[in-house]
Design a protein around this motif. Structure first.
Motif, short mmCIF file in Angstrom:
data_model
loop_
_atom_site.label_atom_id
_atom_site.label_comp_id
_atom_site.label_asym_id
_atom_site.label_seq_id
_atom_site.Cartn_x
_atom_site.Cartn_y
_atom_site.Cartn_z
N PRO A 99 0.79 -1.24 0.00
CA PRO A 99 0.00 0.00 0.00
C PRO A 99 0.82 1.28 0.00
O PRO A 99 0.28 2.34 -0.27
CB PRO A 99 -0.83 -0.11 1.28
N ASP A 100 2.11 1.20 0.27
CA ASP A 100 2.91 2.42 0.33
C ASP A 100 3.55 2.79 -1.00
O ASP A 100 3.94 3.93 -1.22
CB ASP A 100 4.02 2.29 1.38
N LEU A 103 2.13 5.83 -3.50
CA LEU A 103 2.21 7.14 -2.87
C LEU A 103 3.67 7.58 -2.75
O LEU A 103 4.00 8.75 -2.95
CB LEU A 103 1.56 7.10 -1.48
N ILE A 106 4.75 8.71 -6.29
CA ILE A 106 4.09 9.97 -6.63
C ILE A 106 4.75 11.13 -5.90
O ILE A 106 5.07 12.17 -6.48
CB ILE A 106 2.60 9.89 -6.26
N ASN A 107 4.98 10.92 -4.62
CA ASN A 107 5.58 11.96 -3.80
C ASN A 107 6.96 12.35 -4.23
O ASN A 107 7.27 13.52 -4.42
CB ASN A 107 5.69 11.45 -2.36
N ILE A 164 -4.67 5.02 -1.68
CA ILE A 164 -3.72 6.01 -1.15
C ILE A 164 -4.44 7.10 -0.38
O ILE A 164 -3.89 7.67 0.55
CB ILE A 164 -2.83 6.63 -2.25
#
Lengths: 202, 202
Positions: A99-100, A103, A106-107, A164
């Motif tokens: 799940p990480d 994100l 993207i970050n 996210i």
DNA sequence: ACATTTGTCAACCAAATGGTTGAACTTAAT
DNA sequence: ATTAAGTTCAACCATTTGGTTGACAAATGT
């Protein structure tokens, strides 16, 4: 059961992967990575020189992992119609496993716009069978006239974003933790059916 | 032209808003906020005690800004069908104005799961006219049987995600910067039409 | 057996960073 | 005018943090 003894370098890299993906470049601490790897902090520099170099490798691997894993599926020899639920399912199960990851990508891509852009190999999804199938369908008049990329972006948006943004969405919608699994389960079908209907009926 | 002279506290808060939203809690530097506000670093502590306290206020304001601004629109007296493109348009123009806001919220909410959860006032979108309209449509059999929340999540996903994931998507799809605006312009119509068709025809 | 390279770690270092202090200056109250 | 309160800042301080060093051990080659 084989006792897998990993090399120190692997231990470090795996720990770095985990910590960077969880905390990001700015939030990650070299000491924390060392602790999670179970080795001395000096080893990080011995094997990877600096935080930035270590991060680079982690980021590269993460990006490949996320963007490349979908390609084989997009090239599988099934109709575009059957492929849509498969692709949606791929992203959803991918989110459930890690799940990480998105994100994180993207970050970091946002915070260091041009830094990593050039590093990453372009293995776009443009040249896949799925896109060709959509193009063909459009030419034959079986599919609505639309950029095939929009379809891909819709699938990714509809599947990845809820994960996210989960805490934010749960606040806004007052959705409960206990309802999350059925919410996602329903979602799979909704996404596929919605896209297929839109593409076919016009 | 009125020469608007803002108080030091406002200067700091605005600078903090900007820096935190751009860099996140971990990436932001007190000195940078002071510089952007054009005042001495001590002032930050004079007015806000600590980085964490300042961040709290910034986060609270940011969350309100993002989640509350949609509520009036959802309550506007137009049919759900007309409302969908309005809502999609709202999110898209909101993203164009403040592209860092949602990613900031998503991130910080993820990194400090329960820390800020309790602070934020629940002003959910559940009790809005839009949701009632969808419910009513479902009861009357005019709309497909589906959780209204799924519709909201779809709109937000389809509009917000492409913006926050823009660099990633551009890599994966080999989309060009020059095509972005038309891509988004097309998207507005696609999203609305897709959702409405899905809800109405079943 | 011996030398050389590779791997490991405790202790240390320098820079960055959040935070404090005390003096000076401004404004408001009496 | 005088006092008190609020405001501003340069200089400091303490801790964190990325990174280095030098001694020592474990392989590796000859």
């Amino acid at each position: 059961m084989v006792e897998e003894q990993k090399s120190t370098e692997e231990l470090i890299f795996n720990a770095a992967l985990s910590v960077f993906q969880r905390k990001g470049l700015a939030g990650a601490r070299m000491q924390e990575i060392a602790d999670e790897a179970g080795i001395n902090k000096s080893m990080l520099h011995y094997y990877f020189r600096s935080k930035e170099l270590l991060f680079r490798q982690v980021f590269l691997m993460s990006f490949k992992q996320f963007s490349a894993s979908i390609i084989p599926l997009l090239n599988q020899p099934v109709s575009w119609e059957e492929k849509i639920p498969l692709v949606a399912g791929h992203y959803i199960s991918s989110m459930q496993k890690n799940p990480d990851l998105p994100l994180f990508i993207i970050n970091e891509l946002r915070h260091h716009p041009d830094e990593f852009v050039n590093i990453v190999t372009h293995n776009g999804i443009r040249d896949t069978l799925f896109i060709s199938q959509l193009k063909e369908g459009i030419e034959k008049g079986e599919i609505r006239k639309i950029q095939p990329i929009q379809v891909m972006v819709s699938i990714i948006s509809e599947t990845v974003f809820p994960f996210i943004a989960r805490p934010m969405l749960m606040h806004m919608t007052k959705l409960l933790d206990t309802n999350w699994d059925t919410f996602i389960e329903n979602r799979k079908e909704i996404i596929s059916e919605m896209l297929i209907k839109y593409l076919k009926e016009f």
